[in-house]
Design a protein around this motif. Sequence first.
Motif, mmCIF file in Angstrom:
data_model
loop_
_atom_site.group_PDB
_atom_site.id
_atom_site.type_symbol
_atom_site.label_atom_id
_atom_site.label_comp_id
_atom_site.label_asym_id
_atom_site.label_seq_id
_atom_site.Cartn_x
_atom_site.Cartn_y
_atom_site.Cartn_z
ATOM 1 N N PRO A 156 0.805 -1.230 0.000
ATOM 2 C CA PRO A 156 0.000 0.000 0.000
ATOM 3 C C PRO A 156 0.828 1.265 0.000
ATOM 4 N N ASN A 157 2.082 1.166 0.437
ATOM 5 C CA ASN A 157 2.940 2.346 0.470
ATOM 6 C C ASN A 157 3.449 2.749 -0.912
ATOM 7 N N GLN A 158 3.265 1.873 -1.894
ATOM 8 C CA GLN A 158 3.745 2.151 -3.248
ATOM 9 C C GLN A 158 2.657 2.708 -4.160
ATOM 10 N N VAL A 159 1.426 2.751 -3.666
ATOM 11 C CA VAL A 159 0.315 3.228 -4.494
ATOM 12 C C VAL A 159 -0.446 4.328 -3.765
ATOM 13 N N VAL A 160 -1.163 5.126 -4.543
ATOM 14 C CA VAL A 160 -1.957 6.229 -4.001
ATOM 15 C C VAL A 160 -3.426 5.946 -4.286
ATOM 16 N N ASP A 161 -4.248 6.003 -3.245
ATOM 17 C CA ASP A 161 -5.675 5.679 -3.358
ATOM 18 C C ASP A 161 -6.485 6.932 -3.664
ATOM 19 N N HIS A 162 -7.382 6.813 -4.646
ATOM 20 C CA HIS A 162 -8.341 7.866 -4.953
ATOM 21 C C HIS A 162 -9.728 7.217 -4.958
ATOM 22 N N LYS A 163 -10.537 7.474 -3.931
ATOM 23 C CA LYS A 163 -11.910 6.955 -3.911
ATOM 24 C C LYS A 163 -12.742 7.827 -4.847
ATOM 25 N N VAL A 164 -13.422 7.190 -5.798
ATOM 26 C CA VAL A 164 -14.114 7.982 -6.817
ATOM 27 C C VAL A 164 -15.638 7.858 -6.784
ATOM 28 N N PHE A 165 -16.165 6.745 -6.310
ATOM 29 C CA PHE A 165 -17.604 6.602 -6.103
ATOM 30 C C PHE A 165 -17.852 5.304 -5.343
ATOM 31 N N VAL A 166 -19.116 4.972 -5.149
ATOM 32 C CA VAL A 166 -19.513 3.782 -4.382
ATOM 33 C C VAL A 166 -20.362 2.898 -5.273
ATOM 34 N N VAL A 167 -20.265 1.584 -5.076
ATOM 35 C CA VAL A 167 -21.089 0.647 -5.823
ATOM 36 C C VAL A 167 -21.761 -0.326 -4.865
ATOM 37 N N GLY A 168 -23.046 -0.550 -5.082
ATOM 38 C CA GLY A 168 -23.748 -1.609 -4.374
ATOM 39 C C GLY A 168 -23.598 -2.910 -5.145
ATOM 40 N N ILE A 169 -23.576 -4.028 -4.430
ATOM 41 C CA ILE A 169 -23.427 -5.343 -5.048
ATOM 42 C C ILE A 169 -24.572 -6.229 -4.561
ATOM 43 N N ALA A 170 -25.192 -6.941 -5.488
ATOM 44 C CA ALA A 170 -26.365 -7.750 -5.138
ATOM 45 C C ALA A 170 -26.202 -9.183 -5.619
ATOM 46 N N PRO A 171 -26.712 -10.158 -4.829
ATOM 47 C CA PRO A 171 -26.836 -11.513 -5.364
ATOM 48 C C PRO A 171 -27.933 -11.519 -6.422
ATOM 49 N N VAL A 172 -27.668 -12.130 -7.554
ATOM 50 C CA VAL A 172 -28.650 -12.161 -8.650
ATOM 51 C C VAL A 172 -28.894 -13.601 -9.073
ATOM 52 N N VAL A 173 -30.131 -13.874 -9.476
ATOM 53 C CA VAL A 173 -30.525 -15.239 -9.815
ATOM 54 C C VAL A 173 -31.255 -15.265 -11.153
ATOM 55 N N HIS A 174 -31.357 -16.470 -11.697
ATOM 56 C CA HIS A 174 -32.220 -16.672 -12.868
ATOM 57 C C HIS A 174 -33.648 -16.302 -12.468
ATOM 58 N N PRO A 175 -34.370 -15.592 -13.312
ATOM 59 C CA PRO A 175 -35.680 -15.059 -12.915
ATOM 60 C C PRO A 175 -36.716 -16.102 -12.513
ATOM 61 N N ASP A 176 -36.533 -17.365 -12.887
ATOM 62 C CA ASP A 176 -37.595 -18.357 -12.689
ATOM 63 C C ASP A 176 -37.363 -19.309 -11.523
ATOM 64 N N ILE A 177 -36.523 -18.967 -10.554
ATOM 65 C CA ILE A 177 -36.249 -19.923 -9.472
ATOM 66 C C ILE A 177 -37.331 -19.949 -8.398
ATOM 67 N N GLY A 178 -38.154 -18.875 -8.346
ATOM 68 C CA GLY A 178 -39.239 -18.864 -7.373
ATOM 69 C C GLY A 178 -38.843 -18.384 -5.992
ATOM 70 N N VAL A 179 -37.696 -17.739 -5.867
ATOM 71 C CA VAL A 179 -37.229 -17.191 -4.588
ATOM 72 C C VAL A 179 -36.832 -15.731 -4.808
ATOM 73 N N GLY A 180 -37.283 -14.854 -3.887
ATOM 74 C CA GLY A 180 -36.963 -13.445 -4.038
ATOM 75 C C GLY A 180 -36.273 -12.841 -2.831
ATOM 76 N N ASP A 181 -36.226 -13.603 -1.726
ATOM 77 C CA ASP A 181 -35.671 -13.072 -0.479
ATOM 78 C C ASP A 181 -34.964 -14.204 0.253
ATOM 79 N N VAL A 182 -33.764 -13.954 0.735
ATOM 80 C CA VAL A 182 -33.032 -14.939 1.530
ATOM 81 C C VAL A 182 -32.479 -14.253 2.772
ATOM 82 N N THR A 183 -32.177 -15.037 3.792
ATOM 83 C CA THR A 183 -31.490 -14.496 4.955
ATOM 84 C C THR A 183 -29.991 -14.465 4.667
ATOM 85 N N ARG A 184 -29.261 -13.725 5.486
ATOM 86 C CA ARG A 184 -27.810 -13.700 5.326
ATOM 87 C C ARG A 184 -27.224 -15.107 5.484
ATOM 88 N N GLN A 185 -27.736 -15.867 6.448
ATOM 89 C CA GLN A 185 -27.211 -17.220 6.644
ATOM 90 C C GLN A 185 -27.527 -18.115 5.458
#
Length: 300
Positions: A102-131
């Motif tokens: 990390p001492n050899q590079v300089v960090d520039h935070k430029v924006f934020v991204v959300g990340i989502a689990p995605v599934v095939h549309p026909d699995i019949g599940v829309g909500d899961v717990t973290r576990q």
Amino acid sequence: MLKKGFLLAGVLLFALGTLTGCGGNGQGEGNGQLSGTLTVVGSTAMQPLVDEAGNAFTAKNPGVQVNVQGGGSGAGFSAVMNDTADIGNSDVFAEEKEKIDPNQVVDHKVFVVGIAPVVHPDIGVGDVTRQQLIDIFTGKIKNWKELGGKDQPIVLVNRPASSGTRAAFTKYGLNENQEFRGEGGIEEESSGTVRKIVSETPGAIGYLAFSYVDDSVRALKVDGVEPTNENVYTNQWKIWAYEHMYTHKNGKNKELEEAFIQYIQSDEVQNGLVKKLGYIPISEMKVERDVEGKVTPIQS
């Protein structure tokens, strides 16, 4: 005396014109004075925005060529350290990547991204717990019927170990470095290919930056929380990451690097392309997160 006054005025005007003609204002509002080639490598989650920003930057600075390549965050770090790229795009902090000082590079935070689990549309599940999400990606849950969905084997679609999106999803979605297991796993190099495979493969599940989610796949809720930008702002949706642009501290192309990064951070891009393409300006965040993952409110 009159001639000397005219001469002095002429010198001052020439100097002012010379200063005005150099550099630009640091936000890509170019006047044609910047020139050269800028190579940007790394995160595919960031690639759509950096591609468009590169085109806009070149339009403002016709003497500049911006080459944008994917390959994942690991590739971005390696390219910067090996001096084969000027900027390395990453979904994770340098401190989280092995073999990167990390001492050899300089960090520039430029924006934020959300990340989502995605599934095939026909699995019949829309909500899961973290576990349940952890159990899916570690192979303990193998069929969607175990979650009230179709009698359909789960097919995992992963990014390679070098992927920053994978690292962020593992850390914030699967509670710290859970191993990916499970039969029938597929590994894909880019976010766009993950989306295509998930959309075409019955029973498939993967993970994508919000900017890649469209109607061809279904984003899952986790613990009843929807994956939206508004929920990222307050950390109600916990699977998100800063998007970083890293430069080498001894980089040889500093003028172009700084000009392009400042352009990405400018109001024009933050309130334009960033929002348009589904990313999140850092200014919208109500919380901040450190390299250890600790989240704290941003003091107004």
